[in-house]
Motif scaffolding. Structure first.
Motif, mmCIF file in Angstrom:
data_model
loop_
_atom_site.group_PDB
_atom_site.id
_atom_site.type_symbol
_atom_site.label_atom_id
_atom_site.label_comp_id
_atom_site.label_asym_id
_atom_site.label_seq_id
_atom_site.Cartn_x
_atom_site.Cartn_y
_atom_site.Cartn_z
ATOM 1 N N SER A 55 0.846 -1.183 0.000
ATOM 2 C CA SER A 55 0.000 0.000 0.000
ATOM 3 C C SER A 55 0.887 1.240 0.000
ATOM 4 N N SER A 56 0.379 2.292 -0.603
ATOM 5 C CA SER A 56 1.171 3.511 -0.672
ATOM 6 C C SER A 56 0.668 4.531 0.352
ATOM 7 N N LYS A 70 8.939 2.455 0.712
ATOM 8 C CA LYS A 70 7.477 2.536 0.728
ATOM 9 C C LYS A 70 6.985 3.408 -0.426
#
Length: 114
Positions: free
Chosen positions: A4-5, A26
């Motif tokens: 997930s960002s 990330k």
């Protein structure tokens, strides 16, 4: 597994967001980059910084929409290297670019020489 960002709005702390995302591994998404101004989107020096980060990493992915107001960045591995050349342009001083590189350089797989 898909990672997930982290999402951000605006251009504040642009370099730091890119550097921290790279160090953390990330993916990030930045939206509304100067969306409500006469000149919306990324500035030339910000795009240049992205190109510089791309040169010292391996496998990063950068997606910018047509207007430059949305950016997706998936960091790659910091590989470093020598003999890397980059034209910083005249919009910002060289120190603006070096600050970001100084944070990434200690974590490179090979010594970084620009």
């Amino acid at each position: 597994l898909a990672m997930s960002s982290v999402s951000f709005k605006g251009c504040t702390m642009f370099r730091h967001r890119i550097v921290c995302a790279t160090l953390a591994g990330k993916p990030i998404r930045i939206t509304d980059i100067r969306a409500n101004t006469d000149g919306p989107g990324l500035r030339d020096f910000e795009a240049s910084f992205l190109r510089l980060v791309e040169k010292v990493t391996n496998g990063c992915m950068i997606e910018i929409n047509d207007t430059g107001t949305k950016l997706r960045y998936k960091p790659g591995m910091i590989v470093g290297g020598s003999g890397i050349e980059h034209d910083c342009g005249k919009s910002r001083g060289i120190g603006w670019f070096l600050e970001g590189l100084l944070l990434l350089a200690p974590f490179a797989k090979a010594p970084l020489s620009i």
